[in-house]
Design an enzyme around this catalytic site. Structure first.
Site, short mmCIF file in Angstrom:
data_model
loop_
_atom_site.label_atom_id
_atom_site.label_comp_id
_atom_site.label_asym_id
_atom_site.label_seq_id
_atom_site.Cartn_x
_atom_site.Cartn_y
_atom_site.Cartn_z
N SER A 134 -0.46 -0.62 -4.73
CA SER A 134 -1.58 0.28 -4.92
C SER A 134 -1.23 1.59 -4.24
O SER A 134 -1.03 1.63 -3.02
CB SER A 134 -2.85 -0.32 -4.33
OG SER A 134 -3.98 0.44 -4.67
N GLY B 40 5.20 6.32 -2.58
CA GLY B 40 5.99 7.06 -1.61
C GLY B 40 7.43 7.26 -2.06
O GLY B 40 8.02 8.33 -1.86
N ASN C 196 0.83 -1.19 0.00
CA ASN C 196 0.00 0.00 0.00
C ASN C 196 0.87 1.25 0.00
O ASN C 196 1.56 1.53 1.00
CB ASN C 196 -0.91 0.03 1.23
CG ASN C 196 -1.72 1.32 1.30
OD1 ASN C 196 -2.69 1.49 0.57
ND2 ASN C 196 -1.32 2.24 2.17
N GLU C 197 0.89 1.96 -1.12
CA GLU C 197 1.45 3.31 -1.29
C GLU C 197 2.95 3.42 -1.20
O GLU C 197 3.50 4.54 -1.24
CB GLU C 197 0.79 4.30 -0.30
CG GLU C 197 -0.71 4.44 -0.52
CD GLU C 197 -1.36 5.55 0.27
OE1 GLU C 197 -2.49 5.93 -0.08
OE2 GLU C 197 -0.75 6.03 1.24
N ASN C 198 3.68 2.31 -1.15
CA ASN C 198 5.13 2.42 -0.99
C ASN C 198 5.85 2.76 -2.29
O ASN C 198 6.86 3.49 -2.27
CB ASN C 198 5.69 1.12 -0.40
CG ASN C 198 5.21 0.90 1.01
OD1 ASN C 198 4.72 1.82 1.66
ND2 ASN C 198 5.32 -0.32 1.50
#
Length: 818
Positions: free
Chosen positions: A468, A427, A422-424
């Protein structure tokens, strides 16, 4: 046959400076301390801060294992002590012997205790937990600092990340034996692993079961039989002497297909594996499986590259919600809670649930319920919002965890996609990680290397996606809306929700809008007097950065500043429902370019202001009822297209939808200024766009006009100006109460409350929990034109009166013209 003895009784927890208290296994330190009255409920008021010390302390669980029958009496050659889950850093001792150490909450552990439990007086078993903070800080010192969206060290050990706090959750760092413990006694051999690959070819279902065996010395030279039974079909294979790995395949003719809810039925087949030594059964394994195919279509097209789930050859617009752990203390989540919450999701029209990567691989109860309800499961691997080191001791744990959980969950028909994180990836590109890392590992090797390899080896029947959001490759920005999955958080963080309509992502895997919990939920959890948006408890139970500021800025384009707490509470809940509706209606109208929306989030883990549709006490926010409309098979919505209005007739059902749309330009007093009847046909799984005649477009001047569009029982509204500029009349209505039942059986009567509008009523809401904390209503926000009626069914209201009902009804009219 293998014998299983649960180890659930007689546990105690040693408490610093207090001695010992009884311990519940499965459980955790916090729940044991709560039961003993040694800590206050951390979900109430500011108590979370008072119990922070618990996560920094070390803890020891102890019980005594009684003697087992010796080999000469029971015929068992081997005894194993099995822990399904230990949270997280633990040393296990049996008597004076160290059996082993653990450092992963998401794995199970097995220890050979043969011959160690035969003492007549019993043998002490201790599980000593080191604080997760201590271990995480040790690993961080060893591997170096990594960037993180939160100031907590969760990336340095394999533990539920959100126990360290999140922007919707408390910081309650747990420790304990969070899953069952047992002793298994067996002889000759056991089933060490079963991984069923389930496929379907035409009408024939096929199960290819990959079997791992563990043998005792006496069983090493024995031929063994593995029998696979699927429904009424049976197949066998022989494990030759010395063989520990084999495959047995079984075909099921005329297999019935498993479908997502709304597309067909969910037939499930018993899948049983038996390990035999001649005629003697040594071990067994059983799950339920479903036959269906699943693909992920990410092929390029004129708009970029898509992200469309295809089940049994049918392309699906995913009507999804994100799922977080239902409780910060997961051992408290039982089968009934999972079933209730997932039934509520299904009742709201949801057909996909994304298990988010900062939580846990959920209990079998979760996936069983999804199998039965036809809810597709998108399963994240457990990485979220941080850079994760790839060196030892973490890398080996990550691979072992992934292999174990992929094999455990792969029998479930509902599971349709594995997602790396999730979002890494996002990021790394956008949150200044690349510069801070300066070449250090951060997880890319997991998401683009290790995890896809594990899925390809263990579960090749399902697609894998690296993250994602993720655009499919580094050739595009990770959160490029034209490629793959996208997260839409700029709108909540910085813009009005109307900005959702500025883009059409291929698949919206996260977006959402905050609102406070129901009034009764906050009143139970908070002793603030008076209750206010900025009272101490309300602020403590608002974990998002500048959350109240964003709520206020989200209200400003639409409403005047609320006069009091009750007005703020109502309008922020209205705004949450309106914001999510703006996104879902827009994106659904662009099917098949956009192939799904996954609302953040379905549920909460405690009483909090958050993005959830169901609050921490299980009460529905207006958003929940709005999801029923937004995620219904048929949806009617007015959209701006190329400077003009269009009526989108969204038909996700399997049947054609044909009819006549009735469009009216209406004055706020109810007078029809212009109208038209437009025939339409929307084929199954399609969207029909009907241009709206310019003469029907409401004039913005004076804020006195609106557009109402009807098709069958559905209606859509379109207002040309924000609510604060609408010339709303003073709200007037008539109320009628019909009471069903007299409560003589001890249950509250069922009340039917009929509201008849004498003026336009915008977003009428009955806040049932203000009538009684146990009261519920079956409808949320309702807009009525003059003369129209709506009936709400209220349950759990012991003393119904019209006067009380009137005090619990609110409208936007009153909020604007006060």
């Amino acid at each position: 046959m293998k014998d299983i003895t649960p180890v659930a009784d007689g546990w105690e927890l040693r408490v610093p400076d207090h001695g010992s208290v009884p311990a519940q296994v499965p459980g955790c330190v916090h729940t044991d301390l709560l039961a003993a009255g040694l800590i206050p409920d951390p979900y109430l008021d500011l108590n979370e801060a008072e119990v922070a010390w618990v996560g920094r302390a070390d803890w020891t669980y102890r019980t005594v294992l009684g003697p087992l029958d010796g080999p000469g009496e029971a015929g068992h050659e081997r005894a194993d002590l099995v822990f399904d889950g230990l949270d997280t850093v633990a040393e296990i001792r049996l008597g004076d012997r160290v059996l082993g150490a653990t450092r992963n909450m998401h794995r199970g552990y097995r220890f050979d205790v043969t011959g160690l439990l035969d003492g007549a007086g019993g043998t002490p078993l201790t599980v000593a937990f080191t604080s997760a903070y201590t271990e995480a800080e040790r690993v961080r010192a060893l591997l170096g600092d990594r960037p993180n969206a939160y100031p907590e060290p969760f990336p340095y050990l394999r533990k539920m990340a959100c126990s360290f706090g999140w922007d919707w959750g408390p910081t309650l760092v747990t420790a304990g034996i969070w899953k069952p413990v047992r002793i298994e006694r067996w002889s000759t051999a056991r089933l060490a692993g079963v991984a069923p690959l389930v496929t379907v070819d035409g009408a024939t279902g096929r199960v290819e079961a990959r079997i791992d065996l563990e043998r005792t010395p006496s069983g090493a030279a024995r031929p063994l039989t593995v029998r696979l039974r699927v429904g009424g079909s049976v197949a066998e294979a022989t494990a030759a002497p010395g063989t520990d790995h084999l495959t047995v395949s079984c075909e099921v003719p005329d297999a019935r297909l498993w479908w997502p809810r709304g597309y067909g039925e969910q037939p499930l087949y018993a899948c049983e594996v038996s390990l035999l030594d001649g005629d003697e059964q040594l071990d067994g394994w059983e799950r339920r499986i479903g036959f269906r195919s699943v693909e992920l279509d990410t092929s390029p097209d004129e708009g970029g590259s898509g992200f469309t789930l295809v089940v049994n050859g049918v392309r699906i617009f995913a009507r999804g919600v994100n799922w977080i752990p239902e409780d910060v203390f997961p051992s408290r989540i039982g089968a009934d809670t999972y079933r209730l919450r997932l039934e509520q999701a299904a009742d709201a029209g949801v057909d996909l649930v994304r298990v988010w990567g900062g939580g846990i691989y959920e209990s079998e109860h979760f996936y069983d319920a999804c199998d039965e309800l036809g809810l597709l499961v998108w399963q994240d691997f457990l990485f979220a919002c941080a850079a994760y080191p790839e060196e030892k001791p973490l890398r080996g744990e990550v691979e072992a965890e992934a292999r174990e959980n992929v094999a455990r969950l792969m029998p479930h028909a509902s599971l349709v996609v594995w997602n790396g994180n999730n979002e890494n990836l996002w990021g790394f590109r956008d949150w200044e990680w690349e510069e801070q890392l300066a070449g250090e590992s951060w997880g890319e090797g997991y998401y683009l290397g290790l995890l896809p390899r594990v899925v390809a080896e263990v579960d090749p029947t399902r697609p894998y996606w690296a993250g994602s959001p993720w655009s499919g490759s580094w050739d595009h920005h990770p959160n490029d809306p034209e490629h793959g999955t996208a997260h839409s958080w700029e709108v909540w963080n910085r813009e009005d929700y109307a900005a959702y309509q500025d883009s059409v992502p291929r698949f919206v895997a996260e977006f959402g809008w905050q609102a406070p919990a129901a009034y009764a939920t906050m009143r139970r959890a908070l002793s603030d007097d008076p209750l206010a948006p900025d009272s101490p408890g309300m602020l403590h139970h608002q974990k998002a950065g500048d959350g109240n500021g964003k709520l206020a800025r989200g209200l400003a384009p639409h409403f005047p500043v609320p006069a009091d707490f009750d007005g703020w509470h109502y309008l922020t809940q209205v705004n949450q429902a309106r914001a999510v509706a703006a996104g879902v209606e827009h994106w659904r109208s662009h099917w098949p370019r956009c192939a799904g929306t996954v609302v953040w989030q379905l549920n909460d883990c405690w009483p909090v202001t958050s993005w959830s549709a169901i609050d921490g006490d299980g009460r529905f926010k207006p958003l929940y009822h709005e999801l029923k409309r937004l995620y219904a098979d048929r949806l009617l919505t007015v959209q701006e297209r190329d400077g003009a209005l269009a009526l989108a007739v969204v038909n996700q059902s399997g049947q054609e939808w044909a009819g006549t749309a009735w469009l009216r330009r209406v004055d706020v007093d109810g007078a029809v200024l212009a109208e038209a009847r437009v025939p339409f046909t929307a084929a199954a799984r399609t969207v029909a766009l009907l241009p709206v005649d310019p003469g029907l477009r409401p004039a913005p001047d004076g804020g006195r006009e609106l557009l109402a569009a009807d098709a069958g029982e559905l209606r859509a509204y379109w207002f040309p100006v924000p609510d604060k500029d609408v010339a709303y009349p003073e709200p007037q209505w008539d109320l009628e109460l019909a009471v069903r039942g007299d409560g003589a059986d001890g249950t509250a009567p069922v009340v039917e409350l009929t509201v008849t509008a004498r003026t336009l009523l915008r977003d009428l809401l009955l806040q049932a929990d203000r009538l009684d904390p146990a009261a519920t209503a079956d409808r949320g926000l309702i807009t009525l034109l003059p003369g129209e009626s709506a009936t709400l069914t209220v349950r759990g209201w012991p003393d119904p009166t019209r006067k009380a009902a009137a005090t619990a009804l609110r409208t936007v009219n009153a909020a604007v013209i006060r």
